[in-house]
Design an enzyme around this catalytic site. Structure first.
Site, mmCIF file in Angstrom:
data_model
loop_
_atom_site.group_PDB
_atom_site.id
_atom_site.type_symbol
_atom_site.label_atom_id
_atom_site.label_comp_id
_atom_site.label_asym_id
_atom_site.label_seq_id
_atom_site.Cartn_x
_atom_site.Cartn_y
_atom_site.Cartn_z
ATOM 1 N N ASP A 1 49.464 35.193 26.618
ATOM 2 C CA ASP A 1 49.279 35.189 25.168
ATOM 3 C C ASP A 1 48.492 33.975 24.692
ATOM 4 O OD1 ASP A 1 51.310 33.409 25.825
ATOM 5 O OD2 ASP A 1 52.751 34.151 24.359
ATOM 6 N N ASP B 1 48.322 26.579 25.902
ATOM 7 C CA ASP B 1 48.641 25.375 25.118
ATOM 8 C C ASP B 1 48.495 24.160 26.037
ATOM 9 O OD1 ASP B 1 49.600 23.478 23.415
ATOM 10 O OD2 ASP B 1 51.610 24.296 23.222
ATOM 11 N N GLY C 1 55.381 37.100 25.694
ATOM 12 C CA GLY C 1 54.374 36.942 24.639
ATOM 13 C C GLY C 1 53.131 37.793 24.785
ATOM 14 N N PHE D 1 50.982 25.640 15.578
ATOM 15 C CA PHE D 1 51.924 26.598 16.173
ATOM 16 C C PHE D 1 51.757 27.935 15.467
ATOM 17 C CE2 PHE D 1 55.790 28.648 17.460
ATOM 18 C CZ PHE D 1 55.930 28.199 18.771
ATOM 19 N N VAL D 2 51.471 28.948 16.253
ATOM 20 C CA VAL D 2 51.191 30.264 15.671
ATOM 21 C C VAL D 2 52.223 31.289 16.121
ATOM 22 C CG1 VAL D 2 48.709 29.910 15.376
ATOM 23 C CG2 VAL D 2 49.583 30.766 17.565
ATOM 24 N N LYS E 1 44.368 26.948 22.730
ATOM 25 C CA LYS E 1 44.484 25.863 21.750
ATOM 26 C C LYS E 1 43.482 24.761 22.034
ATOM 27 C CE LYS E 1 49.203 26.300 20.211
ATOM 28 N NZ LYS E 1 50.508 25.665 20.027
HETATM 29 P P1 IMP Z 1 51.621 26.341 28.043
HETATM 30 O O1 IMP Z 1 52.264 26.502 29.384
HETATM 31 O O2 IMP Z 1 51.912 25.008 27.416
HETATM 32 O O3 IMP Z 1 50.142 26.656 28.024
HETATM 33 O O4 IMP Z 1 52.343 27.313 27.056
HETATM 34 C C1 IMP Z 1 52.274 28.641 27.186
HETATM 35 C C2 IMP Z 1 53.484 29.308 26.570
HETATM 36 O O5 IMP Z 1 54.083 28.530 25.515
HETATM 37 C C3 IMP Z 1 53.032 30.578 25.913
HETATM 38 O O6 IMP Z 1 53.100 31.659 26.809
HETATM 39 C C4 IMP Z 1 53.969 30.707 24.738
HETATM 40 O O7 IMP Z 1 55.133 31.406 25.109
HETATM 41 C C5 IMP Z 1 54.339 29.290 24.365
HETATM 42 N N1 IMP Z 1 53.514 28.767 23.237
HETATM 43 C C6 IMP Z 1 52.593 27.782 23.288
HETATM 44 N N2 IMP Z 1 52.040 27.580 22.084
HETATM 45 C C7 IMP Z 1 52.624 28.486 21.256
HETATM 46 C C8 IMP Z 1 52.443 28.799 19.846
HETATM 47 O O8 IMP Z 1 51.638 28.217 19.102
HETATM 48 N N3 IMP Z 1 53.234 29.803 19.369
HETATM 49 C C9 IMP Z 1 54.133 30.490 20.123
HETATM 50 N N4 IMP Z 1 54.317 30.229 21.444
HETATM 51 C C10 IMP Z 1 53.566 29.235 21.988
#
Ligand code: IMP
Ligand code: MG
Length: 190
Positions: free
Chosen positions: A107, A110, A52, A160-161, A138
């Protein structure tokens, strides 16, 4: 969710454009200037979390006015849908980090699990320092993760983007802007 995607239905899958190509480019240049100033006296390696962050990485590094090194690591959190998986994370091909200053480029933040994991893995392997740079954070991430990114492009609501590297089931990464992915209940039947 837009499961049956064809080129014709692309616009039907996308909701509001949160950041245009120009807005992203402006912010990327600002972040690169901050990073350039902060690392003036410190040789460092930029670590891209695949896939990403690739567009963000290639844009931001071209505005960092220092002789950086680049490494690429894959850390999986999502299987393909829009909700987090609960399986343990792992980093593929983690490079030799001993004694190196590392700037992690991600990227989106979340749940924060990916970033937290990356920081810990790098420190465990002996990184001299770890800083983090995320394009998007986020809303509410502060309650989900202890670590605070050193550089944040934009804060966004809990939606979700897709676009500018971000995917839904591997699609939409190539969009030059960041847009909300429409849900079925957003008023379309397809
Ligand atoms: P985290 O570990 O939950 O912070 O998520 C990080 C990973 O989840 C990112 O590197 C993305 O690949 C994916 N992700 C989280 N939210 C989104 C979104 O809104 N769109 C697309 N990918 C997302
Ligand atoms: Mg993804």
């Amino acid at each position: 969710m837009c499961a049956e995607l064809s080129h014709v239905s692309l616009s039907a899958c996308l909701g509001e454009v949160l950041f245009t190509q120009e807005q992203i480019a402006d912010r990327v240049r600002e972040l690169a200037a901050l990073i350039t100033a902060d690392y003036q006296d410190t040789p460092f390696v930029v670590m891209s979390v695949l896939k990403g962050s690739v567009f963000f990485l290639t844009d931001i590094t071209r505005h960092i006015d220092l002789p950086i090194e680049m490494e690429f690591v894959r850390i999986s959190t999502y299987r393909g849908g829009t909700s987090p998986q609960l399986e343990p994370l792992f980093a593929e091909h983690l490079f030799s980090v001993e004694g190196r200053h590392v700037l992690v480029v991600e990227d989106i933040l979340d749940t924060g699990a990916t970033l937290q994991y990356a920081i810990q893995a790098l420190l465990d392997k002996g990184a001299a320092s770890v800083r983090t740079c995320v394009l998007l954070a986020k809303q509410g991430y502060e309650t989900r993760i202890e670590a605070r990114p050193d550089y944040i492009g934009f804060c966004i609501p809990n939606v979700f983007v897709v676009g500018y590297g971000l995917d839904y089931e591997e699609r939409f990464r190539n969009l030059p802007f960041v847009a909300v992915l429409r849900q079925r209940n957003d008023g379309d039947n397809g």
